[in-house]
Each structure stands twice: as structure tokens, then as C-alpha cells.
Design an enzyme around this catalytic site. Structure first.
Site, PDB file in Angstrom:
ATOM      1  N   CYS A   1      -0.700 -22.066 -33.821  1.00  0.00           N
ATOM      2  CA  CYS A   1       0.412 -23.023 -33.767  1.00  0.00           C
ATOM      3  C   CYS A   1      -0.090 -24.424 -33.389  1.00  0.00           C
ATOM      4  O   CYS A   1      -0.890 -24.584 -32.471  1.00  0.00           O
ATOM      5  CB  CYS A   1       1.462 -22.552 -32.759  1.00  0.00           C
ATOM      6  SG  CYS A   1       2.913 -23.618 -32.726  1.00  0.00           S
TER       7      CYS A   1
ATOM      8  N   CYS B   1       2.385 -26.464 -26.189  1.00  0.00           N
ATOM      9  CA  CYS B   1       3.153 -25.940 -25.044  1.00  0.00           C
ATOM     10  C   CYS B   1       2.162 -25.294 -24.052  1.00  0.00           C
ATOM     11  O   CYS B   1       1.480 -24.318 -24.404  1.00  0.00           O
ATOM     12  CB  CYS B   1       4.177 -24.921 -25.531  1.00  0.00           C
ATOM     13  SG  CYS B   1       5.121 -25.520 -26.961  1.00  0.00           S
TER      14      CYS B   1
ATOM     15  N   CYS C   1       1.521 -21.486 -23.531  1.00  0.00           N
ATOM     16  CA  CYS C   1       1.525 -20.583 -24.695  1.00  0.00           C
ATOM     17  C   CYS C   1       0.139 -20.179 -25.191  1.00  0.00           C
ATOM     18  O   CYS C   1      -0.727 -21.013 -25.441  1.00  0.00           O
ATOM     19  CB  CYS C   1       2.320 -21.221 -25.824  1.00  0.00           C
ATOM     20  SG  CYS C   1       2.593 -20.068 -27.196  1.00  0.00           S
TER      21      CYS C   1
ATOM     22  N   CYS D   1      14.673  -9.421 -32.457  1.00  0.00           N
ATOM     23  CA  CYS D   1      14.356 -10.850 -32.406  1.00  0.00           C
ATOM     24  C   CYS D   1      12.976 -11.097 -33.021  1.00  0.00           C
ATOM     25  O   CYS D   1      11.978 -10.540 -32.551  1.00  0.00           O
ATOM     26  CB  CYS D   1      14.394 -11.307 -30.952  1.00  0.00           C
ATOM     27  SG  CYS D   1      14.020 -13.054 -30.779  1.00  0.00           S
TER      28      CYS D   1
ATOM     29  N   CYS E   1      18.036 -11.930 -34.544  1.00  0.00           N
ATOM     30  CA  CYS E   1      17.729 -13.182 -33.856  1.00  0.00           C
ATOM     31  C   CYS E   1      16.390 -13.665 -34.402  1.00  0.00           C
ATOM     32  O   CYS E   1      15.515 -12.849 -34.700  1.00  0.00           O
ATOM     33  CB  CYS E   1      17.632 -12.930 -32.351  1.00  0.00           C
ATOM     34  SG  CYS E   1      17.173 -14.421 -31.431  1.00  0.00           S
TER      35      CYS E   1
ATOM     36  N   CYS F   1      20.786 -18.929 -28.612  1.00  0.00           N
ATOM     37  CA  CYS F   1      20.035 -18.251 -27.568  1.00  0.00           C
ATOM     38  C   CYS F   1      19.087 -19.308 -27.005  1.00  0.00           C
ATOM     39  O   CYS F   1      18.180 -19.768 -27.709  1.00  0.00           O
ATOM     40  CB  CYS F   1      19.264 -17.081 -28.156  1.00  0.00           C
ATOM     41  SG  CYS F   1      18.133 -16.314 -26.971  1.00  0.00           S
TER      42      CYS F   1
ATOM     43  N   ARG G   1      19.390 -13.016 -19.990  1.00  0.00           N
ATOM     44  CA  ARG G   1      18.312 -12.048 -20.276  1.00  0.00           C
ATOM     45  C   ARG G   1      17.138 -12.204 -19.321  1.00  0.00           C
ATOM     46  O   ARG G   1      16.565 -13.287 -19.189  1.00  0.00           O
ATOM     47  CB  ARG G   1      17.826 -12.195 -21.721  1.00  0.00           C
ATOM     48  CG  ARG G   1      16.739 -11.178 -22.093  1.00  0.00           C
ATOM     49  CD  ARG G   1      16.476 -11.122 -23.596  1.00  0.00           C
ATOM     50  NE  ARG G   1      17.718 -10.951 -24.305  1.00  0.00           N
ATOM     51  CZ  ARG G   1      18.236 -11.852 -25.136  1.00  0.00           C
ATOM     52  NH1 ARG G   1      17.588 -12.952 -25.391  1.00  0.00           N
ATOM     53  NH2 ARG G   1      19.391 -11.640 -25.714  1.00  0.00           N
TER      54      ARG G   1
HETATM   55  N1  SAM Z   1       7.333 -21.256 -31.782  1.00  0.00           N
HETATM   56  C1  SAM Z   1       8.703 -21.137 -31.483  1.00  0.00           C
HETATM   57  C2  SAM Z   1       9.151 -22.147 -30.437  1.00  0.00           C
HETATM   58  O1  SAM Z   1       8.403 -22.468 -29.537  1.00  0.00           O
HETATM   59  O2  SAM Z   1      10.278 -22.620 -30.564  1.00  0.00           O
HETATM   60  C3  SAM Z   1       9.125 -19.753 -31.060  1.00  0.00           C
HETATM   61  C4  SAM Z   1       8.277 -18.864 -30.175  1.00  0.00           C
HETATM   62  S1  SAM Z   1       8.035 -19.366 -28.512  1.00  0.00           S
HETATM   63  C5  SAM Z   1       6.749 -18.295 -28.061  1.00  0.00           C
HETATM   64  C6  SAM Z   1       9.496 -18.849 -27.638  1.00  0.00           C
HETATM   65  C7  SAM Z   1       9.594 -19.066 -26.169  1.00  0.00           C
HETATM   66  O3  SAM Z   1       8.822 -18.094 -25.486  1.00  0.00           O
HETATM   67  C8  SAM Z   1       9.113 -20.377 -25.582  1.00  0.00           C
HETATM   68  O4  SAM Z   1      10.019 -21.422 -25.751  1.00  0.00           O
HETATM   69  C9  SAM Z   1       8.958 -20.010 -24.117  1.00  0.00           C
HETATM   70  O5  SAM Z   1      10.165 -20.232 -23.413  1.00  0.00           O
HETATM   71  C10 SAM Z   1       8.641 -18.515 -24.156  1.00  0.00           C
HETATM   72  N2  SAM Z   1       7.246 -18.266 -23.745  1.00  0.00           N
HETATM   73  C11 SAM Z   1       6.151 -18.436 -24.501  1.00  0.00           C
HETATM   74  N3  SAM Z   1       5.036 -18.145 -23.811  1.00  0.00           N
HETATM   75  C12 SAM Z   1       5.433 -17.786 -22.570  1.00  0.00           C
HETATM   76  C13 SAM Z   1       4.739 -17.391 -21.375  1.00  0.00           C
HETATM   77  N4  SAM Z   1       3.407 -17.329 -21.341  1.00  0.00           N
HETATM   78  N5  SAM Z   1       5.462 -17.076 -20.287  1.00  0.00           N
HETATM   79  C14 SAM Z   1       6.815 -17.141 -20.331  1.00  0.00           C
HETATM   80  N6  SAM Z   1       7.517 -17.531 -21.418  1.00  0.00           N
HETATM   81  C15 SAM Z   1       6.844 -17.847 -22.521  1.00  0.00           C
HETATM   82  C1  DTB Z   2      12.125 -16.106 -24.994  1.00  0.00           C
HETATM   83  O1  DTB Z   2      12.773 -16.886 -24.282  1.00  0.00           O
HETATM   84  N1  DTB Z   2      11.154 -15.305 -24.544  1.00  0.00           N
HETATM   85  C2  DTB Z   2      10.563 -14.559 -25.621  1.00  0.00           C
HETATM   86  C3  DTB Z   2      11.463 -14.932 -26.823  1.00  0.00           C
HETATM   87  N2  DTB Z   2      12.293 -15.948 -26.300  1.00  0.00           N
HETATM   88  C4  DTB Z   2      10.862 -15.270 -28.108  1.00  0.00           C
HETATM   89  C5  DTB Z   2       9.111 -14.800 -25.774  1.00  0.00           C
HETATM   90  C6  DTB Z   2       8.324 -14.486 -24.540  1.00  0.00           C
HETATM   91  C7  DTB Z   2       6.880 -14.685 -24.845  1.00  0.00           C
HETATM   92  C8  DTB Z   2       5.998 -14.283 -23.688  1.00  0.00           C
HETATM   93  C9  DTB Z   2       4.573 -14.545 -23.966  1.00  0.00           C
HETATM   94  C10 DTB Z   2       3.977 -13.809 -25.124  1.00  0.00           C
HETATM   95  O2  DTB Z   2       4.173 -12.585 -25.271  1.00  0.00           O
HETATM   96  O3  DTB Z   2       3.238 -14.444 -25.895  1.00  0.00           O
HETATM   97 FE1  SF4 Z   3       3.887 -22.920 -30.789  1.00  0.00          FE
HETATM   98 FE2  SF4 Z   3       3.836 -21.437 -28.592  1.00  0.00          FE
HETATM   99 FE3  SF4 Z   3       4.919 -23.859 -28.496  1.00  0.00          FE
HETATM  100 FE4  SF4 Z   3       6.175 -21.885 -29.846  1.00  0.00          FE
HETATM  101  S1  SF4 Z   3       5.807 -21.956 -27.654  1.00  0.00           S
HETATM  102  S2  SF4 Z   3       5.836 -23.998 -30.526  1.00  0.00           S
HETATM  103  S3  SF4 Z   3       4.404 -20.734 -30.618  1.00  0.00           S
HETATM  104  S4  SF4 Z   3       2.758 -23.386 -28.914  1.00  0.00           S
END
Ligand code: SAM
Ligand code: DTB
Ligand code: SF4
Length: 345
Positions: free
Chosen positions: A78, A82, A85, A122, A153, A213, A285
Site C-alpha cells: 500500500c 499509516c 500499518c 468484511c 462490508c 462503519c 465493535r
Molecule cells: N486500506 C484501507 C484504509 O486504510 O482505509 C482499509 C484497510 S485498513 C487496514 C482498516 C483499518 O484497520 C485502519 O483504518 C485502522 O483503523 C485499522 N488497523 C490497521 N492496522 C492496525 C493495527 N496495527 N492495529 C490496530 N488497528 C489497525
Molecule cells: C477496523 O477498524 N479494524 C479492522 C477492519 N476495520 C478492517 C482491521 C484491523 C487490522 C489489524 C491489523 C492487521 O491485521 O493487519
Molecule cells: Fe494502506 Fe494500511 Fe493505511 Fe489502509 S491502513 S491505507 S492498508 S497503509
């Protein structure tokens, strides 16, 4: 966490009763000043929990929890930065990038999730936003998964109006797009998209008639005032989101937040309670980070008004408690699976 169980999905579902208020009913909104939200955080813990339980019981059966299963349909690679992530190309978290998953594999995963007792599926993609060539494929996924009798979702990043409309037309029930943190902390974590960008996508989702959501992450080093700031932002969306995922940071090695100290668990429970009080009809959630919590802490989160979990052995790239362990926990707590009226047979 206990992993063996004799509790079947059927047993869990058998006693599910129709809720007094459908989670699909558009929730009424009122304005929550940041200071009022922070004042809730400041309440003595027991008073806060009592208030949250009271609000919860006004709108939901407090012994029902909804189950959503996550699938990463496109992992890693990606372009966004963030800081939490594992899927960002800006960091070295050891996640292997994949192409978009073929439709048949998505359907298989959805069937398995349904067989395990999930009612919502989802699908998440590690994109800044979907490309036109991807849209056709994700639309097919929505149609097929909806056809299995699951709520759908998706979380695909930022959406244009036309993309949101196309997803709605395909039958998408929910779109997940998180605000993640308070506006005055957000810039410490994410540089490649703005808070305003996120609000605009949420607006497109809402205008297309898709349920919203939207939640955030707790434990990224923010202050209590900033946690209250995030909840106020969510609660003041008009209307507030139908689903509110509260994630506890999973500190992934290789990301800038890898060494962040875990948040005080009671502060996390407080956040759930404050979300419940300020967004009374939302599905709140208990999301990422559950694998790092013991069962007593999860039970406290349910007592504070959480009424949904991610269910299944994986989140997107990190682990989640085993499904049979969750079923056993539900049995011990007398919790039943909430089946949304829309998909009840
Ligand atoms: N790429 C898309 C976006 O960011 O809109 C969708 C997937 S993203 C992984 C969805 C959400 O997962 C993020 O906005 C964040 O709130 C949560 N998330 C991702 N990595 C995480 C982590 N290491 N710990 C907790 N929440 C996480
Ligand atoms: C959300 O708020 N939490 C989920 C879902 N929406 C997509 C993702 C959590 C991701 C946790 C880190 C991972 O597994 O990469
Ligand atoms: Fe990309 Fe992760 Fe950010 Fe979603 S949360 S936009 S997957 S870097």
C-alpha cells in the site's frame, strides 16, 4: 485463552431473539462537545460502566453480540504511510504483497465464515483507493457474498461518489473507513491522506445510502483528551456511524509504532463505554487487539457496551482469537449471537 470447545454455532444462534431496535434504523444524533465527552472519561470507572450498561440496555439485548469475519482480499504493497500499518510500503513489516484475490477464493472464505456462525463478512484491501479495473471485481464479490445471506462490508480506502453508488447498487451493506484518531493527533500518524479526505469518503458513503462503519485506534500514544476528541468526531457525524470499530493498537514490528507501550486496559474499557453512551444505537465493535486481551478484559468490554467482535482466526495480517475459544467464552458469559433481522431466515 481456551481453544477447545463443544459449543456449536447452532447452539449459539438458536436462542437469538429479535432486537427491540434494528441496527439498520438510522440513529438520531446530538452534538457532543469534546469537553462533555472527556467528562465522561473522567467519571469513576463503576459510574461510567453503569451509565454505559444502562444506555446499552435501552437499545439492545445486552446478552447479544454480533459476529463479523474479516478477509484481506488484497494484502500489502500500500502506498499510504499509516504509522500503525503492516501493509504500507513505507515500512518493513515483512508482509508479502499479493494481487486481488480471485472471486472463488473470496466466496469460499465467506462460506466458511458463515458456517462458523458469522453474520457479516468484511473484505479489506490495502489500497489508497480502488482503481477502475478493480471495481468490477469487488462488485462481483459483494453480489456473491450477499447472495450467501451474509451482510457485506468492504474497506477499500478512499471512494469517489460514483464508486460508492456502484457498491450500493451491488448490495453493499456497510463501508468501513476509519477516522483513526483525533484531528490534532492524526498528523503524527498519517501523512499521505488528510482528515478531510476521510470525512469526504464518509460523506460519499452516506450519500450513496450505504451504512457507515467508522471508528479508530486507541493506544497510539494519544492523550485522553485526544481519545475523547476521536469519539466526539464520530458521535458528531450526522448521523453517527451504524458500526463503530474500536481497535486497540496491534504494535507491529517494523512499523513506526512498534515500540508503543500498551494502553492501560481500563482506559480501553472506558473508551468502549464512552462510545456506547455517545452513540447509543451503534454496533460498537471490540476490534483489533483482542488477541492481546484476556477473557476477563473482553467481558468488561461487553459490560461496557461492546456488542460486536471480529470473529475468526485472522484479522487482516495479524492474529485474532480462535473461533472455538470465542464460542466457549460466549457460552461462559451466556452471550448469544445477534442475527440481524435483514438476514434472518
Ligand atoms: N486500506 C484501507 C484504509 O486504510 O482505509 C482499509 C484497510 S485498513 C487496514 C482498516 C483499518 O484497520 C485502519 O483504518 C485502522 O483503523 C485499522 N488497523 C490497521 N492496522 C492496525 C493495527 N496495527 N492495529 C490496530 N488497528 C489497525
Ligand atoms: C477496523 O477498524 N479494524 C479492522 C477492519 N476495520 C478492517 C482491521 C484491523 C487490522 C489489524 C491489523 C492487521 O491485521 O493487519
Ligand atoms: Fe494502506 Fe494500511 Fe493505511 Fe489502509 S491502513 S491505507 S492498508 S497503509
Amino acid at each position: 485463552m481456551t481453544t477447545s470447545s463443544t459449543v456449536s454455532v447452532e447452539t449459539l444462534r438458536a436462542s437469538a431473539t429479535r432486537p427491540a431496535v434494528s441496527a439498520f434504523a438510522p440513529p438520531a444524533s446530538r452534538r457532543w462537545p469534546d469537553a462533555e465527552v472527556e467528562a465522561l472519561y473522567e467519571l469513576p470507572f463503576m459510574d461510567l460502566l453503569f451509565r454505559a450498561q444502562t444506555v446499552h440496555r435501552e437499545h439492545f439485548d445486552a446478552n447479544e453480540v454480533q459476529l463479523s469475519t474479516l478477509l484481506s482480499i488484497k494484502t500489502g504493497g500500500c502506498s499510504e504511510d499509516c504509522g500503525y500499518c503492516s501493509q504500507s510500503t513505507h515500512f518493513e513489516a515483512g508482509v508479502q504483497a499479493t494481487k486481488l484475490m480471485p472471486l472463488e477464493e473470496v466466496v469460499e472464505a465467506a462460506q466458511a465464515a458463515k458456517a462458523q456462525g458469522a453474520t457479516r463478512f468484511c473484505m479489506g484491501a490495502a489500497w489508497r483507493s480502488p482503481k477502475e479495473r478493480d471495481m468490477e471485481k469487488v462488485i462481483d464479490m459483494v453480489r456473491e457474498v450477499r447472495g450467501l445471506g451474509l451482510e457485506t462490508c468492504m474497506t477499500l480506502g478512499m471512494l469517489e461518489a460514483e464508486q460508492a453508488r456502484a457498491l450500493k447498487e451491488a448490495g453493499l451493506d456497510y463501508y468501513n473507513h476509519n477516522l483513526d484518531s483525533a484531528p490534532d493527533f492524526y498528523g503524527n500518524i498519517i501523512g499521505t491522506r488528510t482528515y478531510r479526505d476521510r470525512l469526504e469518503t464518509l460523506d460519499q458513503v452516506r450519500k450513496a445510502g450505504i451504512n457507515v462503519c467508522c471508528g479508530g485506534i486507541i493506544g497510539m500514544g494519544e492523550s485522553r483528551t485526544q481519545r475523547a476528541g476521536l469519539i466526539a468526531q464520530l458521535a458528531n457525524l450526522a448521523p453517527y456511524p451504524e458500526s463503530v470499530p474500536i481497535n486497540n493498537l496491534v504494535a507491529v514490528k517494523g512499523t513506526p509504532l512498534a515500540d508503543t507501550a500498551p494502553i492501560d486496559p481500563f482506559e480501553f474499557v472506558r473508551t468502549i463505554a464512552v462510545a456506547r453512551i455517545t452513540m447509543p444505537r451503534a454496533m460498537v465493535r471490540l476490534s483489533a487487539g483482542r488477541q492481546q486481551m484476556d477473557e476477563a478484559l473482553q467481558a468488561l468490554c461487553f459490560a461496557a457496551g461492546a456488542n460486536s467482535i471480529f470473529y475468526g482466526d485472522r484479522l487482516l495480517t495479524t492474529g485474532n482469537p480462535q473461533a472455538d475459544g470465542d464460542r466457549r467464552l460466549f457460552e461462559r458469559l451466556g452471550l448469544r449471537v445477534k442475527v440481524p433481522s435483514e438476514i434472518r431466515p
